[in-house]
Design a protein around this motif. Structure first.
Motif, PDB file in Angstrom:
ATOM      1  N   TRP A 152    -110.013   0.732 -43.991  1.00  0.00           N
ATOM      2  CA  TRP A 152    -110.511   0.001 -45.156  1.00  0.00           C
ATOM      3  C   TRP A 152    -109.392  -0.167 -46.169  1.00  0.00           C
ATOM      4  O   TRP A 152    -108.485   0.684 -46.263  1.00  0.00           O
ATOM      5  N   LEU A 187    -104.439   8.439 -46.144  1.00  0.00           N
ATOM      6  CA  LEU A 187    -104.491   7.505 -47.272  1.00  0.00           C
ATOM      7  C   LEU A 187    -103.080   7.032 -47.577  1.00  0.00           C
ATOM      8  O   LEU A 187    -102.206   7.842 -47.900  1.00  0.00           O
ATOM      9  N   LEU A 228    -107.064   3.175 -46.246  1.00  0.00           N
ATOM     10  CA  LEU A 228    -107.700   4.351 -45.671  1.00  0.00           C
ATOM     11  C   LEU A 228    -107.874   4.135 -44.168  1.00  0.00           C
ATOM     12  O   LEU A 228    -108.500   3.157 -43.744  1.00  0.00           O
ATOM     13  N   CYS A 236    -103.917  -1.643 -53.823  1.00  0.00           N
ATOM     14  CA  CYS A 236    -105.049  -1.048 -53.115  1.00  0.00           C
ATOM     15  C   CYS A 236    -104.607   0.247 -52.440  1.00  0.00           C
ATOM     16  O   CYS A 236    -103.429   0.600 -52.414  1.00  0.00           O
ATOM     17  N   ARG A 289    -109.184  -0.261 -50.059  1.00  0.00           N
ATOM     18  CA  ARG A 289    -109.972   0.036 -51.242  1.00  0.00           C
ATOM     19  C   ARG A 289    -109.196  -0.356 -52.497  1.00  0.00           C
ATOM     20  O   ARG A 289    -108.067   0.111 -52.711  1.00  0.00           O
ATOM     21  N   PRO A 290    -109.793  -1.216 -53.327  1.00  0.00           N
ATOM     22  CA  PRO A 290    -109.098  -1.623 -54.560  1.00  0.00           C
ATOM     23  C   PRO A 290    -109.039  -0.446 -55.535  1.00  0.00           C
ATOM     24  O   PRO A 290    -109.869   0.470 -55.515  1.00  0.00           O
TER      25      PRO A 290
END
Length: 839
Positions: free
Chosen positions: A67, A22, A82, A79, A69-70
């Motif tokens: 991805w 992450l 990932l 964001c 992710r917000p």
């Protein structure tokens, strides 16, 4: 951050059990987010895709996903990225960062660590045992490189060094001058202690990276390969390892891009060359391969240091690196020059080199360098300046002559206050030390030890010296302490190591498995010091018992195999009433430790039996001891199904390997089923290992043992014949005609000494096997193969007909050998196909 880490983490996840990373989440768990606009997000996607696409072998589609992710309540550009990489079943043993890299990463806990060759090779063996094909590449060559980088850095790390530019100018003129050197061979010659290794290490450090040929008026020497022969590291003295290290260096050198490109496209030819059991033929083929390459634009140096150290080892007829270079350097291309160093007294070296290509360090300019070195040390050390007057410094320089080792040892003894002024004056007044000959350092060692050690104090360091003399690799402090604690529980190893520090060479060690820290490894400082410790004619007072050192190493390796009652016999023999050692190692390394123990035990018996007439009974007693002390560990097998006898057979191209093999065969005689009939997970028995590598003597040992098994009804004719059949096909397929002839004489019931009767038929069989290599027609199914083998051997391929075996005993064991085995840290780094240790 994404650019710096994403490729490494994806590679580590693929080589581990998968994982996710992450970007935008701190280690504490706090979500801080990444501020990425559309352009930056597209760049991140491109970085992830590129990193995945360039990896080798190709990563499966869908194995890496990502991805954006917000963050709830955050800005639009904020964001969390990932990235998930999944490892699926059936994936290759390792993924590499790109096609031209050996870099592969592994995920452990919260960090990434580089994978070493041992782990990769173990994974390949497991991958192959599951029925998959392992494609060998140029990386299998690179993994065989000997780790000389540390040695070069340490040798060049002396703070007070004299530049000695005149030496480098002469070497540069010979190697890179307008006139090519004759016979492709140049020599740096000098007595012990004149700085040969330091000079060549300095030359290597400056020449292994790309530099222009001329920098102003200075001529730079380009070094394409370097090899340092070290008496304390026998893997550096073996001719086969020398050829393999050369091939690995050619792959990685920036001066040999054409060589690397050839092996990148197809490494099979060079792999075949390095697999040859005959080091001379392999060396010639490697040099001829280089002659086919494009001229690199300048002459390149192949540096080999310490040919005298390689020649000093008892080899019992084994090919040495000295002979390899002196006999075959003429096969090198015109742009490759061998630069070697040696003592002038080593036979066969100085005579092989054109006098115009020799740089002699026994020169007045070397004496001036030593004088400058002494003055430099006095200027930088107040105690030396106060203790050594100008006249004493001049006298020391005259006494040292060109010998840096002599001057450095005296200055360090005074600087560390092991000598006072009176002791220094006694040395300078001694006529023996004024002679510039091979005994100068010996007299110095006597003076140093006399001043530092009385009888009681020398007894405290004697076990450490004997252990380091017997060890065939540098040892860490923890290994020395653990080994000596069994027999010397009252010994303060740390104090002994501190006292011996002036006589030891330290190098950075491998990571300690328990702490993750690098443990320093030490070895004896100089070849002349090793020789002095073992020569009672010049050193009657401080003599070391090499047999005791081997006994300690045997106990050390047996402790690694079995945790209780291992040191009883060695303690009773050398150190009565000593304690026991309790230690544990992984079972995957037990077979290697058994092999090491057998080799050291053979060396120990060599010295112990020098005055015993009943050597045979003592040898049997040693085998019985090995069996009793190792217990069930003697028959342990590693993850690939290999036993210690398998490994000993693979290393039987040296006399010490044969000694270990015979000792292991003797120790396992009453084992049912016999270990010599056991097969690895891919179906190879020890005799097949020997046949694949053309090791005729090892095959003879195993055949003799097979005959004993059949005679004693411990094995059937069918079992033995199946093994011989497989070995015959393996030897013929590899082109080892001598082994084929030996096996044919066995199946015909003839003595092995008469194997020459089958030489012609063996050549026919080998030629047929080599000619039949095609996917459509394998040798074992070829009608011609079946016809020829039936003509040569009526029993081949049948199990109903009994073999009449009238073998002679194996050749007498030569006990005047030196053991040269790799360190335990590479126990499972065996290349199953190439049969040598990866370091």
């Amino acid at each position: 951050m994404v650019k710096a880490k994403v490729a490494r983490y994806i590679n580590a996840f693929l080589n581990s059990s998968g994982g996710a990373v992450l970007f935008g989440v701190e280690d504490s768990g706090r979500v801080s987010g990444c501020w990425l606009d559309d352009k930056q997000r597209a760049l991140c996607v491109k970085l992830i895709d590129t990193a995945t696409q360039v990896m080798e072998p190709q990563v499966e589609v869908g194995a890496v996903k990502h991805w954006f992710r917000p963050i709830i309540g955050g800005a639009l550009e904020q964001c969390v990225l990932l990235v998930i990489a999944e490892r699926t079943t059936g994936q290759p043993p390792a993924y590499y960062m790109n096609r031209t890299s050996t870099e592969a990463w592994l995920r452990r806990a919260e960090s990434c660590y580089p994978m070493d060759a041992a782990l990769i090779r173990q994974r390949e063996l497991e991958f192959k045992s599951r029925g998959h094909r392992v494609t060998r590449s140029w990386r299998h060559l690179v993994w065989r490189a000997l780790p000389f980088e540390e040695h070069v850095d340490i040798t060049c790390s002396h703070p007070d060094k004299v530049q000695r530019l005149w030496v480098f100018e002469r070497l540069a003129d010979i190697i890179s001058g307008s006139e090519p050197p004759q016979a492709q061979l140049a020599l740096l010659v000098g007595p012990p202690g004149t700085g040969k290794s330091t000079l060549l290490a300095t030359l290597v450090k400056g020449g292994r990276s790309r530099k222009p040929e001329m920098t102003g008026t200075w001529r730079n020497v380009a070094v394409v390969c370097y090899h340092f022969c070290m008496a304390g590291a026998p893997e550096t003295l073996q001719a086969v390892a020398f050829v393999q290290n050369a091939a690995a260096a050619f792959c990685t050198s920036p001066w040999m891009t054409t060589f690397k490109q050839r092996v990148l496209d197809d490494a099979r030819e060079v792999l075949r060359i390095t697999e040859m059991p005959d080091a001379a033929e392999a060396f010639v083929q490697l040099l001829r391969f280089c002659r086919k390459l494009e001229h690199p634009g300048r002459r390149l140096a192949f540096v080999v240091d310490g040919l005298d150290e390689a020649a000093s080892q008892p080899t019992s007829g084994q090919l040495t690196i000295r002979r390899l270079i002196c006999d075959h350097a003429r096969e090198a291309p015109s742009w490759l020059v061998f630069l070697v160093s040696s003592r002038p007294t080593t036979p066969g070296i100085v005579e092989s080199v054109n006098p115009a290509n020799v740089v002699d360090l026994a020169d007045t300019m070397s004496e001036e360098d030593v004088s400058a070195f002494i003055n430099m040390r006095r200027t930088g050390n107040a105690h030396l300046a106060a203790s050594i007057s100008d006249s004493a410094a001049l006298q020391l320089a005259q006494m040292s002559g060109p010998n840096f080792q002599f001057a450095r040892s005296v200055l360090e003894a005074v600087a560390e206050q092991r000598w006072d002024t009176q002791r220094l004056q006694q040395l300078l007044a001694s006529p023996e030390n004024a002679k510039h000959d091979s005994h100068q350092l010996e007299h110095l060692y006597v003076s140093l030890f006399t001043a530092q050690y009385n009888n009681d104090k020398f007894a405290q360091v004697l076990p450490v010296l004997e252990l380091l003399l017997a060890a065939r690799r540098p040892l860490s402090h923890s290994e020395i302490s653990a080994t000596l604690r069994a027999h010397y529980p009252e010994l303060e190893v740390s104090l002994a190591m501190r006292d011996l520090k002036p006589y030891l060479t330290a190098s950075p060690g491998r990571n300690d498995g328990s702490s993750g820290e690098r443990s320093p490894r030490v070895s004896l400082q100089h070849l002349s010091f090793r020789q002095w410790l073992l020569d009672s004619s010049v050193n009657p007072q401080y003599i070391c018992n090499l047999s005791r050192g081997h006994a300690l190493m045997v106990a050390h390796h047996l402790v690694a195999v079995h945790s209780t009652g291992l040191c009883h016999w060695f303690g009773q023999r050398f150190h009565p009433n000593r304690g026991k050692v309790h230690e544990h190692v992984a079972s995957s390394q037990r077979t290697f430790h058994i092999l090491e123990a057998a080799a050291h035990l053979a060396e120990m018996e060599k010295y112990t039996l020098s005055h015993i007439e009943a050597a045979g009974s003592e040898w049997l007693h040693a085998a019985q001891t090995l069996k009793e002390q190792a217990g069930t560990g003697l028959f342990a097998r590693d993850a690939a199904g290999r036993s210690a006898i398998h490994l000993a057979t693979k290393r039987a191209n040296t006399p010490e390997g044969l000694a270990a093999l015979q000792l292991l065969l003797e120790a396992s005689r009453d084992r049912i089923p016999s270990p010599i009939l056991e097969q690895t997970r891919d179906g190879k028995s020890p005799i097949v290992f020997g046949a694949l590598r053309g090791l005729r003597q090892a095959v003879e040992y195993l055949l003799h043992e097979m005959e004993r098994l059949v005679t004693a009804n411990l094995a059937t004719h069918a079992e033995v014949q199946n093994q011989v059949d497989a070995a015959l096909k393996a030897a013929a397929n590899k082109g080892h005609a001598e082994v084929v002839a030996t096996l044919l004489s066995f199946v015909h019931g003839c003595p092995l000494t008469e194997s020459s009767r089958f030489a012609e038929k063996a050549e026919d069989l080998v030629n047929l096997m080599l000619a039949s290599r095609s996917p459509a027609l394998t040798p074992s199914t070829s009608p011609n193969f079946t016809k020829l083998t039936s003509e040569i051997s009526p029993t081949l391929g049948t199990t109903s007909k009994a073999c009449t075996m009238t073998l002679l005993p194996p050749p007498a064991l030569d006990l005047s050998m030196s053991v040269e085995l790799p360190p335990p840290a590479v126990a499972l780094e065996e290349d199953e196909e190439m049969g040598n240790v990866v370091i």
